[in-house]
Design an enzyme around this catalytic site. Sequence first.
Site, mmCIF file in Angstrom:
data_model
loop_
_atom_site.group_PDB
_atom_site.id
_atom_site.type_symbol
_atom_site.label_atom_id
_atom_site.label_comp_id
_atom_site.label_asym_id
_atom_site.label_seq_id
_atom_site.Cartn_x
_atom_site.Cartn_y
_atom_site.Cartn_z
ATOM 1 N N THR A 6 -1.500 7.414 -0.935
ATOM 2 C CA THR A 6 -2.774 7.591 -1.541
ATOM 3 C C THR A 6 -3.252 6.347 -0.956
ATOM 4 O O THR A 6 -4.625 5.848 -1.345
ATOM 5 C CB THR A 6 -2.202 6.980 -2.817
ATOM 6 O OG1 THR A 6 -1.281 5.945 -2.957
ATOM 7 C CG2 THR A 6 -1.120 7.980 -3.550
ATOM 8 N N ARG A 24 0.571 -1.069 0.261
ATOM 9 C CA ARG A 24 -0.116 0.177 0.458
ATOM 10 C C ARG A 24 0.827 1.288 -0.245
ATOM 11 O O ARG A 24 1.854 0.871 0.833
ATOM 12 C CB ARG A 24 -0.851 0.265 1.408
ATOM 13 C CG ARG A 24 -1.959 0.291 1.192
ATOM 14 C CD ARG A 24 -3.293 0.160 2.676
ATOM 15 N NE ARG A 24 -2.904 0.444 3.675
ATOM 16 C CZ ARG A 24 -3.779 0.493 4.642
ATOM 17 N NH1 ARG A 24 -4.752 1.027 4.529
ATOM 18 N NH2 ARG A 24 -2.829 1.155 5.547
ATOM 19 N N ASP A 65 4.751 -5.483 10.435
ATOM 20 C CA ASP A 65 5.478 -4.875 11.273
ATOM 21 C C ASP A 65 4.922 -5.965 12.251
ATOM 22 O O ASP A 65 6.338 -6.014 13.264
ATOM 23 C CB ASP A 65 5.693 -3.547 11.564
ATOM 24 C CG ASP A 65 6.149 -2.947 11.052
ATOM 25 O OD1 ASP A 65 6.852 -3.170 9.532
ATOM 26 O OD2 ASP A 65 5.812 -1.983 10.427
ATOM 27 N N ASP A 92 0.707 -1.940 12.434
ATOM 28 C CA ASP A 92 0.584 -2.640 11.309
ATOM 29 C C ASP A 92 0.957 -4.196 11.314
ATOM 30 O O ASP A 92 2.104 -4.258 11.868
ATOM 31 C CB ASP A 92 2.218 -1.555 10.736
ATOM 32 C CG ASP A 92 2.123 -2.120 9.754
ATOM 33 O OD1 ASP A 92 2.673 -3.351 9.440
ATOM 34 O OD2 ASP A 92 2.250 -0.941 8.569
HETATM 35 C C1 PRP Z 1 -1.518 -3.642 4.858
HETATM 36 C C2 PRP Z 1 -2.006 -5.008 5.160
HETATM 37 C C3 PRP Z 1 -3.324 -5.377 3.771
HETATM 38 C C4 PRP Z 1 -3.269 -3.589 3.293
HETATM 39 C C5 PRP Z 1 -4.492 -3.377 3.851
HETATM 40 O O1 PRP Z 1 -0.478 -5.029 3.905
HETATM 41 O O2 PRP Z 1 -1.642 -6.198 5.064
HETATM 42 O O3 PRP Z 1 -1.974 -6.406 2.911
HETATM 43 O O4 PRP Z 1 -2.098 -3.057 4.464
HETATM 44 O O5 PRP Z 1 -4.874 -1.957 3.487
HETATM 45 P P1 PRP Z 1 -6.392 -1.627 2.481
HETATM 46 O O6 PRP Z 1 -7.434 -3.076 2.577
HETATM 47 O O7 PRP Z 1 -6.113 -0.473 2.619
HETATM 48 O O8 PRP Z 1 -5.839 -2.004 1.020
HETATM 49 P P2 PRP Z 1 0.629 -3.746 3.288
HETATM 50 O O9 PRP Z 1 0.464 -2.426 2.244
HETATM 51 O O10 PRP Z 1 1.234 -2.585 4.696
HETATM 52 O O11 PRP Z 1 2.289 -4.638 3.496
HETATM 53 P P3 PRP Z 1 3.169 -4.795 4.502
HETATM 54 O O12 PRP Z 1 2.098 -6.625 4.349
HETATM 55 O O13 PRP Z 1 4.364 -5.786 3.477
HETATM 56 O O14 PRP Z 1 3.020 -4.335 5.819
HETATM 57 N N1 URA Z 2 -2.843 -2.603 7.392
HETATM 58 C C1 URA Z 2 -2.055 -2.885 8.822
HETATM 59 O O1 URA Z 2 -1.188 -3.623 8.948
HETATM 60 N N2 URA Z 2 -2.871 -2.394 9.496
HETATM 61 C C2 URA Z 2 -3.719 -1.476 9.596
HETATM 62 O O2 URA Z 2 -4.577 -1.387 10.745
HETATM 63 C C3 URA Z 2 -4.365 -1.416 7.908
HETATM 64 C C4 URA Z 2 -3.400 -1.633 7.527
#
Ligand code: PRP
Ligand code: URA
Length: 211
Positions: free
Chosen positions: A110, A106, A205, A202
């Site tokens: 944006t 993400r 993380d 997150d």
């Molecule tokens: C997080 C989560 C989802 C997404 C959800 O991933 O694991 O994939 O955000 O958000 P959305 O519903 O608004 O799309 P992130 O993009 O932070 O990547 P990561 O898992 O690599 O930390």
């Molecule tokens: N992705 C995450 O990991 N946590 C949130 O709350 C939203 C998006």
Amino acid sequence: MEHKNLHLLDHPLVQHKMAFLRDKNTGVKEFRTLIGEVSTLLCLEATRDLPLRPAQVETPVGMADVQMLAGRKLAIVPILRAGLGMVDGILQLVPAAKTGHIGLERNHETLEPREYYCKLPSDISQRDVLLLDPMLATGGSASAAIQLLKKKGVRRLSFVCVVAAPEGVERITREHPDIPIYCAALDQGLNENGYIVPGLGDAGDRIFGTE
Ligand code: PRP
Ligand code: URA
């Protein structure tokens, strides 16, 4: 808005584990274990409608009429990174499932997802697919992954997450009304950074110890 496609798992064991997942003082090791355990319990619910076939086995005492899985092929597809934390917990129940991976990240400004990786089993279109990501926030990532899988010919698909925001559920309901969503919690909404409130922070993380 009514969420007909939403299956909220309010089992006491799940809710108890959610309390520790949400706690900001829960460390990486415990967080990863809990995500796995909640995923196993969610998988139980998401596979509830798998077809069975009658069979017979011989017990030490006599013949028993039993029910066995009718042999539908399964696949799981975690969305990288955080979806990886759900894989082991799900494979405990469906060890023969093949695993594909979709990499989506993400954009922090944006909130739009960017695809950076995709590797799926070659026969994915013939499989029942569980798409995995612990967080359903705006729904952008889940919607993009669902669209990708549908384009590959997947017809039986469920989305399994841990925490969902109403915004994400509404987006999936609108854009993919045929896709059931399984989750352990439906939260209040999103904050100005697109994080689920109260959520659990997150997920990527917290699973991998990055920040
Ligand atoms: C997080 C989560 C989802 C997404 C959800 O991933 O694991 O994939 O955000 O958000 P959305 O519903 O608004 O799309 P992130 O993009 O932070 O990547 P990561 O898992 O690599 O930390
Ligand atoms: N992705 C995450 O990991 N946590 C949130 O709350 C939203 C998006």
